[in-house]
Design a protein around this motif. Structure first.
Motif, mmCIF file in Angstrom:
data_model
loop_
_atom_site.group_PDB
_atom_site.id
_atom_site.type_symbol
_atom_site.label_atom_id
_atom_site.label_comp_id
_atom_site.label_asym_id
_atom_site.label_seq_id
_atom_site.Cartn_x
_atom_site.Cartn_y
_atom_site.Cartn_z
ATOM 1 N N TYR A 21 0.605 31.413 -6.977
ATOM 2 C CA TYR A 21 1.664 31.488 -7.987
ATOM 3 C C TYR A 21 2.337 30.130 -8.208
ATOM 4 C CZ TYR A 21 1.336 36.556 -8.313
ATOM 5 O OH TYR A 21 0.894 37.838 -8.545
ATOM 6 N N VAL A 22 2.453 29.340 -7.153
ATOM 7 C CA VAL A 22 3.023 27.990 -7.310
ATOM 8 C C VAL A 22 2.133 27.141 -8.201
ATOM 9 C CG1 VAL A 22 3.523 25.825 -6.095
ATOM 10 C CG2 VAL A 22 4.353 27.992 -5.166
ATOM 11 N N ASP B 297 9.259 26.048 -9.459
ATOM 12 C CA ASP B 297 10.568 26.465 -9.968
ATOM 13 C C ASP B 297 10.572 27.940 -10.363
ATOM 14 O OD1 ASP B 297 8.784 25.764 -12.013
ATOM 15 O OD2 ASP B 297 10.411 25.497 -13.460
ATOM 16 N N VAL B 298 9.457 28.426 -10.929
ATOM 17 C CA VAL B 298 9.360 29.844 -11.320
ATOM 18 C C VAL B 298 9.319 30.728 -10.069
ATOM 19 C CG1 VAL B 298 7.964 31.569 -12.521
ATOM 20 C CG2 VAL B 298 8.196 29.268 -13.477
ATOM 21 N N GLY C 26 -3.284 43.266 -20.372
ATOM 22 C CA GLY C 26 -2.012 42.693 -19.960
ATOM 23 C C GLY C 26 -0.898 43.725 -19.934
ATOM 24 N N THR C 27 -0.939 44.642 -20.881
ATOM 25 C CA THR C 27 0.091 45.697 -20.937
ATOM 26 C C THR C 27 0.013 46.604 -19.719
ATOM 27 O OG1 THR C 27 0.034 45.688 -23.357
ATOM 28 C CG2 THR C 27 1.001 47.620 -22.284
ATOM 29 N N ALA C 28 -1.215 46.985 -19.342
ATOM 30 C CA ALA C 28 -1.398 47.845 -18.168
ATOM 31 C C ALA C 28 -0.958 47.116 -16.903
ATOM 32 C CB ALA C 28 -2.857 48.266 -18.049
ATOM 33 N N GLU C 29 -1.250 45.831 -16.841
ATOM 34 C CA GLU C 29 -0.837 45.025 -15.683
ATOM 35 C C GLU C 29 0.685 44.914 -15.602
ATOM 36 O OE1 GLU C 29 -1.352 42.427 -12.343
ATOM 37 O OE2 GLU C 29 -2.697 43.844 -13.346
ATOM 38 N N LEU C 30 1.312 44.807 -16.768
ATOM 39 C CA LEU C 30 2.770 44.721 -16.834
ATOM 40 C C LEU C 30 3.403 46.031 -16.347
ATOM 41 C CD1 LEU C 30 4.701 42.446 -17.822
ATOM 42 C CD2 LEU C 30 4.934 43.734 -19.946
ATOM 43 N N ILE C 31 2.828 47.153 -16.789
ATOM 44 C CA ILE C 31 3.326 48.470 -16.370
ATOM 45 C C ILE C 31 3.148 48.654 -14.862
ATOM 46 C CG2 ILE C 31 2.937 50.963 -16.549
ATOM 47 C CD1 ILE C 31 2.181 50.449 -19.509
ATOM 48 N N ARG D 74 4.342 38.926 -9.863
ATOM 49 C CA ARG D 74 3.234 39.436 -10.674
ATOM 50 C C ARG D 74 3.707 39.757 -12.087
ATOM 51 N NH1 ARG D 74 -1.242 43.288 -7.981
ATOM 52 N NH2 ARG D 74 -2.699 43.437 -9.744
ATOM 53 N N PHE D 75 4.883 40.368 -12.193
ATOM 54 C CA PHE D 75 5.460 40.717 -13.492
ATOM 55 C C PHE D 75 5.713 39.461 -14.319
ATOM 56 C CE2 PHE D 75 8.931 41.850 -16.361
ATOM 57 C CZ PHE D 75 8.527 43.081 -16.846
ATOM 58 N N ILE D 76 6.316 38.444 -13.694
ATOM 59 C CA ILE D 76 6.588 37.182 -14.393
ATOM 60 C C ILE D 76 5.291 36.508 -14.786
ATOM 61 C CG2 ILE D 76 7.556 34.858 -14.135
ATOM 62 C CD1 ILE D 76 9.673 36.079 -12.283
ATOM 63 N N GLY D 77 4.289 36.580 -13.896
ATOM 64 C CA GLY D 77 2.990 35.980 -14.204
ATOM 65 C C GLY D 77 2.341 36.585 -15.430
ATOM 66 N N VAL D 78 2.429 37.915 -15.555
ATOM 67 C CA VAL D 78 1.866 38.594 -16.736
ATOM 68 C C VAL D 78 2.613 38.178 -18.002
ATOM 69 C CG1 VAL D 78 1.387 40.816 -17.815
ATOM 70 C CG2 VAL D 78 1.074 40.558 -15.358
ATOM 71 N N LEU D 79 3.929 38.100 -17.914
ATOM 72 C CA LEU D 79 4.726 37.664 -19.062
ATOM 73 C C LEU D 79 4.370 36.258 -19.486
ATOM 74 C CD1 LEU D 79 8.313 39.033 -18.258
ATOM 75 C CD2 LEU D 79 6.671 39.940 -19.919
ATOM 76 N N ASN D 80 4.154 35.373 -18.505
ATOM 77 C CA ASN D 80 3.788 33.998 -18.828
ATOM 78 C C ASN D 80 2.411 33.909 -19.483
ATOM 79 O OD1 ASN D 80 6.166 33.057 -17.814
ATOM 80 N ND2 ASN D 80 5.341 32.233 -15.917
ATOM 81 N N ASP D 81 1.493 34.770 -19.040
ATOM 82 C CA ASP D 81 0.149 34.781 -19.631
ATOM 83 C C ASP D 81 0.195 35.217 -21.091
ATOM 84 O OD1 ASP D 81 -1.002 33.893 -17.327
ATOM 85 O OD2 ASP D 81 -1.594 35.884 -16.613
ATOM 86 N N ASP D 82 1.126 36.163 -21.363
ATOM 87 C CA ASP D 82 1.248 36.648 -22.749
ATOM 88 C C ASP D 82 1.903 35.581 -23.642
ATOM 89 O OD1 ASP D 82 0.119 38.977 -21.992
ATOM 90 O OD2 ASP D 82 1.999 40.094 -21.785
#
Length: 214
Positions: free
Chosen positions: A89-90, A96-97, A151-156, A206-214
């Motif tokens: 994740y780093v 910083d994230v 991505g939506t399923a991963e976010l959920i 994981r949630f932030i990572g999915v948002l960043n990918d989108d």
């Protein structure tokens, strides 16, 4: 029996509990930094050792000295096994994230725990639901390895994980507040709370990572 129940429910050595948790988090952090020197091939065996140690602690929880020794050993090994995930994740999102996710975790966990302790509301009834949900999360995670999801399923999935470990924080602190606990229980309680924090942190990442990918 009633007198024993009253004594048990009123005995809550929170200062000792939080002191042990603080020391355990320091040990886990040392393990995390040490993880960069561990060969990749050892991470899976260490994860298996980590799981075995949880069961060992359950059987040794009434032996105070052994309980603390195993608690700190578990924290260190857990820190080691966390390194690959935190390193990923780093590198993917930036330090910083990751630090921001750690701050969000601290606020979410602290606020939830404080609410459970101060309100004294009984959240013990959600234990069964949480247990089943963790099993569901585990199998859903396994399926994602073999069947890529949107991505939506991963976010959920990530949001569900956050919800579950917020729930576990409510459940654990509700139990401590209403049932009470003894000094001998502290090592196992610390491990349980630590797992709440770590899993909440990983699902927030994981949630932030999915948002960043989108």
């Amino acid at each position: 029996m009633m007198n024993q129940s009253v004594v048990g429910s009123s005995h809550k050595p929170y200062p000792k509990l939080f002191a042990a948790l603080f020391l355990g988090l320091i040990v886990a952090t040392v393990g995390l930094f040490t993880g960069q020197y561990v060969p990749p091939a050892l991470f899976l065996p260490l994860a298996i050792v980590e799981i075995v140690m949880i069961f060992m602690m359950i059987f040794a929880r009434k032996r105070k000295s052994m309980g603390y020794m195993m608690m700190f050993a578990f924290m260190f090994i857990s820190g080691l096994t966390l390194y690959p995930a935190i390193s990923y994740y780093v590198s993917a999102m930036g330090a910083d994230v990751v630090l921001r996710a750690a701050a969000i975790t601290a606020v979410a966990f602290g606020g939830t725990a404080l609410y459970a302790v101060i309100s004294k509301r009984d959240f013990r009834f959600i234990g069964g639901f949480l247990f089943i949900s963790v099993i569901a999360l585990f199998f859903m995670g396994i399926l994602q390895i073999f069947f890529p999801v949107s991505g939506t399923a991963e976010l959920i999935y990530s949001a569900f994980g956050i919800f579950i470990f917020i729930g576990y924080t409510l459940y654990d602190f509700s139990r401590l507040t209403l049932n009470g606990f003894t000094d001998r229980d502290i090592p196992m309680i610390v491990v349980s709370i630590y797992l709440d924090i770590v899993n909440l942190f990983l699902f927030i990442l994981r949630f932030i990572g999915v948002l960043n990918d989108d």
